[in-house]
Scaffold this motif. Structure first.
Motif, mmCIF file in Angstrom:
data_model
loop_
_atom_site.group_PDB
_atom_site.id
_atom_site.type_symbol
_atom_site.label_atom_id
_atom_site.label_comp_id
_atom_site.label_asym_id
_atom_site.label_seq_id
_atom_site.Cartn_x
_atom_site.Cartn_y
_atom_site.Cartn_z
ATOM 1 N N ASN A 13 13.949 56.443 16.522
ATOM 2 C CA ASN A 13 13.158 56.291 17.733
ATOM 3 C C ASN A 13 12.927 57.585 18.512
ATOM 4 O OD1 ASN A 13 12.938 53.232 17.841
ATOM 5 N ND2 ASN A 13 15.134 53.531 17.592
ATOM 6 N N ASN A 14 13.525 58.671 18.065
ATOM 7 C CA ASN A 14 13.410 59.967 18.749
ATOM 8 C C ASN A 14 13.850 59.913 20.205
ATOM 9 O OD1 ASN A 14 12.408 61.445 16.504
ATOM 10 N ND2 ASN A 14 10.424 60.486 16.825
ATOM 11 N N GLN A 15 14.753 59.018 20.499
ATOM 12 C CA GLN A 15 15.347 58.928 21.830
ATOM 13 C C GLN A 15 16.652 58.143 21.715
ATOM 14 O OE1 GLN A 15 12.637 56.892 24.397
ATOM 15 N NE2 GLN A 15 12.656 55.009 23.239
ATOM 16 N N ALA A 16 17.526 58.374 22.655
ATOM 17 C CA ALA A 16 18.816 57.686 22.651
ATOM 18 C C ALA A 16 18.638 56.230 23.082
ATOM 19 C CB ALA A 16 19.780 58.388 23.598
ATOM 20 N N PRO A 17 19.528 55.363 22.633
ATOM 21 C CA PRO A 17 19.444 53.953 23.035
ATOM 22 C C PRO A 17 20.031 53.728 24.429
ATOM 23 C CG PRO A 17 21.339 54.261 21.631
ATOM 24 C CD PRO A 17 20.614 55.583 21.679
ATOM 25 N N PHE A 18 19.587 52.646 25.073
ATOM 26 C CA PHE A 18 20.272 52.143 26.252
ATOM 27 C C PHE A 18 21.562 51.484 25.771
ATOM 28 C CE2 PHE A 18 15.817 51.593 27.904
ATOM 29 C CZ PHE A 18 15.914 52.498 28.935
ATOM 30 N N VAL A 19 22.534 51.361 26.637
ATOM 31 C CA VAL A 19 23.769 50.650 26.272
ATOM 32 C C VAL A 19 23.423 49.223 25.859
ATOM 33 C CG1 VAL A 19 25.993 49.801 27.116
ATOM 34 C CG2 VAL A 19 25.237 52.090 27.730
ATOM 35 N N SER A 20 22.478 48.607 26.538
ATOM 36 C CA SER A 20 22.084 47.238 26.189
ATOM 37 C C SER A 20 21.503 47.158 24.777
ATOM 38 C CB SER A 20 21.091 46.678 27.206
ATOM 39 O OG SER A 20 19.923 47.463 27.252
ATOM 40 N N GLU A 21 20.809 48.200 24.340
ATOM 41 C CA GLU A 21 20.279 48.222 22.971
ATOM 42 C C GLU A 21 21.406 48.372 21.958
ATOM 43 O OE1 GLU A 21 15.822 50.037 23.558
ATOM 44 O OE2 GLU A 21 17.515 51.430 23.762
ATOM 45 N N VAL A 22 22.380 49.208 22.269
ATOM 46 C CA VAL A 22 23.555 49.341 21.394
ATOM 47 C C VAL A 22 24.246 47.987 21.278
ATOM 48 C CG1 VAL A 22 25.825 50.405 21.121
ATOM 49 C CG2 VAL A 22 23.896 51.787 21.919
ATOM 50 N N VAL A 29 27.325 42.508 20.445
ATOM 51 C CA VAL A 29 28.434 42.415 21.405
ATOM 52 C C VAL A 29 27.869 42.483 22.823
ATOM 53 C CG1 VAL A 29 30.093 43.460 19.802
ATOM 54 C CG2 VAL A 29 28.840 44.923 21.399
ATOM 55 N N SER A 30 28.741 42.303 23.815
ATOM 56 C CA SER A 30 28.312 42.416 25.205
ATOM 57 C C SER A 30 28.092 43.881 25.568
ATOM 58 C CB SER A 30 29.356 41.808 26.142
ATOM 59 O OG SER A 30 30.504 42.645 26.207
ATOM 60 N N ALA A 36 30.153 47.284 24.228
ATOM 61 C CA ALA A 36 29.464 48.465 23.704
ATOM 62 C C ALA A 36 29.825 49.698 24.525
ATOM 63 C CB ALA A 36 27.952 48.248 23.709
ATOM 64 N N LEU A 37 29.824 49.566 25.844
ATOM 65 C CA LEU A 37 30.163 50.690 26.712
ATOM 66 C C LEU A 37 31.597 51.148 26.475
ATOM 67 C CD1 LEU A 37 29.245 52.623 28.888
ATOM 68 C CD2 LEU A 37 29.939 50.920 30.596
ATOM 69 N N TYR A 38 32.504 50.208 26.259
ATOM 70 C CA TYR A 38 33.895 50.559 25.962
ATOM 71 C C TYR A 38 33.965 51.454 24.728
ATOM 72 C CZ TYR A 38 38.592 50.166 24.107
ATOM 73 O OH TYR A 38 39.834 50.457 23.587
ATOM 74 N N HIS A 39 33.284 51.066 23.664
ATOM 75 C CA HIS A 39 33.327 51.845 22.421
ATOM 76 C C HIS A 39 32.631 53.196 22.591
ATOM 77 C CE1 HIS A 39 35.319 48.905 19.968
ATOM 78 N NE2 HIS A 39 34.493 47.974 20.396
ATOM 79 N N LEU A 40 31.541 53.225 23.346
ATOM 80 C CA LEU A 40 30.862 54.498 23.602
ATOM 81 C C LEU A 40 31.745 55.432 24.422
ATOM 82 C CD1 LEU A 40 27.263 53.186 24.335
ATOM 83 C CD2 LEU A 40 28.042 54.378 22.269
ATOM 84 N N LYS A 41 32.456 54.890 25.390
ATOM 85 C CA LYS A 41 33.372 55.714 26.192
ATOM 86 C C LYS A 41 34.512 56.256 25.346
ATOM 87 C CE LYS A 41 32.520 53.908 30.808
ATOM 88 N NZ LYS A 41 33.102 53.185 31.959
ATOM 89 N N ARG A 42 34.979 55.489 24.384
ATOM 90 C CA ARG A 42 36.028 55.966 23.478
ATOM 91 C C ARG A 42 35.503 57.122 22.626
ATOM 92 N NH1 ARG A 42 40.497 55.855 24.607
ATOM 93 N NH2 ARG A 42 41.244 55.794 22.500
ATOM 94 N N LEU A 43 34.248 57.024 22.175
ATOM 95 C CA LEU A 43 33.643 58.124 21.412
ATOM 96 C C LEU A 43 33.508 59.368 22.285
ATOM 97 C CD1 LEU A 43 30.875 56.250 19.403
ATOM 98 C CD2 LEU A 43 32.916 57.337 18.464
ATOM 99 N N ARG A 44 33.151 59.165 23.549
ATOM 100 C CA ARG A 44 33.053 60.300 24.479
ATOM 101 C C ARG A 44 34.421 60.943 24.685
ATOM 102 N NH1 ARG A 44 31.389 59.105 30.468
ATOM 103 N NH2 ARG A 44 33.424 58.134 30.329
#
Length: 65
Positions: A19-28, A34-35, A39-47
């Motif tokens: 998509n040539n752009q980052a996803p919204f958390v809701s898209e992830v 998942v909720s 998704a935000l929990y897993h993204l924060k762990r990656l950060r």
């Protein structure tokens, strides 16, 4: 990196490639089935592990090289 972290990192990378752009958390969340909070929990762990950055901006997920 755990299997789940690898899954979420690959999900974000694939989304950006397609998509040539980052996803919204809701898209992830939608893609992962998942909720938004999960998704935000897993993204924060990656950060925390230094794989991605998350800014406060819309579509603010960036992959660290």
């Amino acid at each position: 990196m755990t299997d789940k972290q690898s899954f979420y990192l690959e999900l974000v990378c694939d989304f950006i490639r397609r998509n040539n752009q980052a996803p919204f958390v809701s898209e992830v969340a939608s893609i992962a089935g998942v909720s938004k909070y999960t998704a935000l929990y897993h993204l924060k762990r990656l950060r925390a592990k230094g794989y991605i950055d998350i800014s406060g901006e819309r579509r603010g997920i960036t992959i660290k090289e």
